[in-house]
Design an enzyme around this catalytic site. Structure first.
Site, mmCIF file in Angstrom:
data_model
loop_
_atom_site.group_PDB
_atom_site.id
_atom_site.type_symbol
_atom_site.label_atom_id
_atom_site.label_comp_id
_atom_site.label_asym_id
_atom_site.label_seq_id
_atom_site.Cartn_x
_atom_site.Cartn_y
_atom_site.Cartn_z
ATOM 1 N N GLU A 191 47.495 48.944 47.529
ATOM 2 C CA GLU A 191 46.383 48.771 48.451
ATOM 3 C C GLU A 191 46.662 47.700 49.501
ATOM 4 O O GLU A 191 45.808 47.391 50.312
ATOM 5 C CB GLU A 191 45.100 48.425 47.689
ATOM 6 N N LEU A 240 40.210 44.583 40.680
ATOM 7 C CA LEU A 240 40.550 45.612 39.695
ATOM 8 C C LEU A 240 39.379 46.586 39.574
ATOM 9 O O LEU A 240 38.597 46.557 38.634
ATOM 10 C CB LEU A 240 40.875 44.955 38.356
ATOM 11 N N HIS A 241 39.241 47.460 40.588
ATOM 12 C CA HIS A 241 38.181 48.465 40.593
ATOM 13 C C HIS A 241 38.719 49.753 39.959
ATOM 14 O O HIS A 241 39.781 49.758 39.348
ATOM 15 C CB HIS A 241 37.636 48.676 42.016
ATOM 16 N N ALA A 242 37.998 50.846 40.098
ATOM 17 C CA ALA A 242 38.315 52.079 39.366
ATOM 18 C C ALA A 242 39.715 52.636 39.649
ATOM 19 O O ALA A 242 40.415 53.043 38.727
ATOM 20 C CB ALA A 242 37.266 53.150 39.662
#
Length: 115
Positions: free
Chosen positions: A91, A18-20
């Protein structure tokens, strides 16, 4: 009278966690609903409309989380947020170009007829 409350377990499937970018998708998705939407990891519970709060969870690939929502459209909110997790936030190799948050009621394209 209290507003309906719903929750669902989700798992972070994308390699980078859970990145930007996924956090931004979550914030945008949560903003489409009137309900309050929360994401919980262990004892830490954060508002899905706060990108900084989402990033502080440190949710890496394989992390199990709980999504909860309170409000009149809580069930739809849980479904939409859950769909983002199920798609790996677009992704994963098998899901390029999928919609960020499909609420079923809004669309930027007035003509949805097949080409």
């Amino acid at each position: 009278m209290s507003a309906p409350s719903h929750e669902r377990s989700v798992r972070v499937l994308n390699r980078q966690g859970l990145h930007a970018r996924p956090a931004d998708l979550l914030v945008r998705c949560a903003s489409e609903f009137q309900s309050q939407i929360f994401l919980q990891k262990g004892s830490e519970k954060v508002d899905c409309r706060s990108i900084l709060s989402l990033l502080t969870l440190g949710a890496t690939e394989g992390t199990d989380l709980t999504v909860s929502a309170n409000g009149d459209d809580a069930e739809q909110a849980i479904e939409a947020v859950g769909r983002l997790f199920d798609l790996g936030f677009n992704e994963l190799d098998e899901s390029p170009g999928s919609p960020a948050c499909s609420t079923g009621g809004t669309s930027d394209s007035p003509d949805q007829s097949p080409s």
